[in-house]
Enzyme design. Sequence first.
Site, PDB file in Angstrom:
ATOM      1  N   GLY A  84     -15.543 -14.215  35.792  1.00 29.98           N
ATOM      2  CA  GLY A  84     -16.066 -14.228  37.142  1.00 29.98           C
ATOM      3  C   GLY A  84     -16.891 -15.441  37.488  1.00 29.98           C
ATOM      4  O   GLY A  84     -17.727 -15.392  38.399  1.00 29.98           O
ATOM      5  N   SER A 170      -8.078 -14.943  34.722  1.00 28.13           N
ATOM      6  CA  SER A 170      -9.007 -14.420  35.721  1.00 28.13           C
ATOM      7  C   SER A 170      -9.674 -15.566  36.492  1.00 28.13           C
ATOM      8  O   SER A 170      -8.981 -16.317  37.182  1.00 28.13           O
ATOM      9  CB  SER A 170     -10.032 -13.501  35.049  1.00 28.13           C
ATOM     10  OG  SER A 170     -10.762 -12.771  36.000  1.00 28.13           O
ATOM     11  N   GLU A 272      -3.787  -3.529  37.877  1.00 27.88           N
ATOM     12  CA  GLU A 272      -4.974  -4.354  38.122  1.00 27.88           C
ATOM     13  C   GLU A 272      -5.457  -4.244  39.564  1.00 27.88           C
ATOM     14  O   GLU A 272      -4.665  -4.181  40.502  1.00 27.88           O
ATOM     15  CB  GLU A 272      -4.655  -5.831  37.828  1.00 27.88           C
ATOM     16  CG  GLU A 272      -4.330  -6.110  36.381  1.00 27.88           C
ATOM     17  CD  GLU A 272      -4.641  -7.539  35.999  1.00 27.88           C
ATOM     18  OE1 GLU A 272      -5.687  -8.053  36.441  1.00 27.88           O
ATOM     19  OE2 GLU A 272      -3.849  -8.129  35.240  1.00 27.88           O
ATOM     20  N   HIS A 302      -6.579  -5.402  33.799  1.00 25.51           N
ATOM     21  CA  HIS A 302      -7.079  -6.772  33.765  1.00 25.51           C
ATOM     22  C   HIS A 302      -7.446  -7.184  32.335  1.00 25.51           C
ATOM     23  O   HIS A 302      -8.111  -6.444  31.616  1.00 25.51           O
ATOM     24  CB  HIS A 302      -8.312  -6.882  34.664  1.00 25.51           C
ATOM     25  CG  HIS A 302      -8.706  -8.281  34.992  1.00 25.51           C
ATOM     26  ND1 HIS A 302      -7.895  -9.123  35.721  1.00 25.51           N
ATOM     27  CD2 HIS A 302      -9.816  -9.008  34.684  1.00 25.51           C
ATOM     28  CE1 HIS A 302      -8.498 -10.296  35.875  1.00 25.51           C
ATOM     29  NE2 HIS A 302      -9.662 -10.255  35.248  1.00 25.51           N
TER      30      HIS A 302
END
Length: 330
Positions: A84, A170, A272, A302
Amino acid sequence: MGSLSHIVEDCMGVLQLFSDGSVHRCSLNDINFPFPAVNDNSVDFKDVVFDKKLNISLRVYKPKSHASPAPAKLPVVFYFHGGGFCVGSRVWPNCHNCCIRLACELNALVVAPDYRLAPEHKLPTAVDDAVSAVEWLQREALMSEGSGDCDAWLGGAMVDFDRVYVVGDSSGGNMAHHVAVRLGAGSVKVAPVRVRGYVLLAPFFGGVERTKSEEGPSETFLNLEILDRFWRLSLPKGETRDHPMVNPFGPNSPSLEEVDLDPILVIVGGNEMLKDRVEIYSRKLKQLGKKIEYVDFDGQQHGFLTNDPYSEVANEALQVIKRFMIENSN
């Protein structure tokens, strides 16, 4: 007397932002990872500082045995970790294990850079560092061609700088997209390094308008609260989830119609929360005439490849990546 500082954002205890702006990060030893680090003796690895000014390092993985019958030059695979834009590192066991599998299964030299994290370093800092890592490889390639002192693992005609691939997981997948846009088709800015293709593993994109899969159900390690927190922490102050770094097709994002891109492979799990967003991204690039392939692994959540790289479905995903690399090797 002022009030005591208190926690205003908490990323699973790994990262905490306090009301006075200070940040606390857990050390590697203080994090209870659900997966152990694996060292199966299939590869050698070492750490290298690629940006001395900022003191940012990367980890290089080299297979111990080359493909038979005759050793060939190894392609280079960059791996940008997820988290993230706020957490994660090349030394985290899931990242390390995945890179071992990539190096062994793809018979490649894998380069896993760290990058500066939010909230201390807002976007697009992470992408700047990703490009810097590719430029480090460019410098090594140029030294290997001349009389410069390049890294021993990159010299001696052991590495094929003409076959470089960028894999991102990601948030790392988001970074891979933006690196692809910055370098453009042919990656002439970093010659003699030639990026042949990009592999985006469930790239972390977003938008103000929710998709159906973002609304749920939640995953084992992911929910909407976590996704939103990552964006709050990583975006410049006052920006929304339609920022171009978040939403490549948002109302304020530059058009990609005239941007020449090298081939892209997108892999996502069928369960996901990011699936719909990733599918929309892939479909819109295809509509613009870009060479993009979308692969959905039914029932997967994920991080299915990164967090369990020795699983049967991870093996299937690695074979898809290997095929993509072969098809786009020249």
